[in-house]
Design a protein around this motif. Structure first.
Motif, PDB file in Angstrom:
ATOM      1  N   ASP A 288       0.917  -1.107   0.121  1.00  0.00           N
ATOM      2  CA  ASP A 288       0.028   0.047  -0.059  1.00  0.00           C
ATOM      3  C   ASP A 288       0.856   1.111  -0.023  1.00  0.00           C
ATOM      4  O   ASP A 288       0.703   1.936   0.898  1.00  0.00           O
ATOM      5  N   GLY A 289       1.796   1.508  -0.973  1.00  0.00           N
ATOM      6  CA  GLY A 289       2.460   2.552  -1.213  1.00  0.00           C
ATOM      7  C   GLY A 289       3.494   2.537  -0.173  1.00  0.00           C
ATOM      8  O   GLY A 289       4.327   1.600   0.305  1.00  0.00           O
ATOM      9  N   THR A 290       4.586   3.866  -0.239  1.00  0.00           N
ATOM     10  CA  THR A 290       5.674   3.867   0.627  1.00  0.00           C
ATOM     11  C   THR A 290       5.560   4.243   2.214  1.00  0.00           C
ATOM     12  O   THR A 290       6.381   3.884   3.040  1.00  0.00           O
ATOM     13  N   SER A 291       4.349   5.014   2.416  1.00  0.00           N
ATOM     14  CA  SER A 291       4.307   5.148   4.150  1.00  0.00           C
ATOM     15  C   SER A 291       3.332   4.106   4.667  1.00  0.00           C
ATOM     16  O   SER A 291       2.180   3.549   4.288  1.00  0.00           O
ATOM     17  N   ALA A 292       4.027   3.487   5.853  1.00  0.00           N
ATOM     18  CA  ALA A 292       3.381   2.363   6.544  1.00  0.00           C
ATOM     19  C   ALA A 292       2.879   3.180   7.996  1.00  0.00           C
ATOM     20  O   ALA A 292       2.619   2.304   8.790  1.00  0.00           O
ATOM     21  N   ALA A 293       2.964   4.518   8.137  1.00  0.00           N
ATOM     22  CA  ALA A 293       2.656   5.134   9.419  1.00  0.00           C
ATOM     23  C   ALA A 293       1.226   4.585  10.123  1.00  0.00           C
ATOM     24  O   ALA A 293       1.312   4.389  11.290  1.00  0.00           O
TER      25      ALA A 293
END
Length: 95
Positions: A13-18
């Protein structure tokens, strides 16, 4: 006391896992164990490996419940029996 360091990598799901990591950390905190979030990993303090593994499983389950189909989880364990073992003690020793 046993220290366990965990890093979750939600894949797909994209580059941010925050948002996924935040949800996992909240699930870890709900276990009642001492949870110390960091910028690249989270430390959990516990008395048994069973309770620690149960906690990290809850973190993974939370990420999966958010629609992630793959989670890579990296753990490191410090199980010291000869003296006090806590994240706070380790930080005091290097400060």
């Amino acid at each position: 006391m046993i220290l366990l360091e965990v890093t979750y990598y939600p894949v797909g799901d994209g580059t941010s896992a925050a948002k996924y990591v935040k949800a996992a950390v909240n699930a870890l905190k709900e276990t009642g164990l001492n949870v110390i979030p960091g910028s690249m990993s989270t430390v959990i303090e516990g008395n048994t490996l069973d309770e620690l593994f149960s906690a990290i499983e809850k973190g993974e389950e939370k990420i999966i419940s958010m629609g992630i189909k793959r989670v890579e989880t990296i753990i490191k364990i410090d199980h010291r029996l000869d003296s006090e073992n806590s994240a706070e003690k380790k930080l005091r020793e290097i400060s």
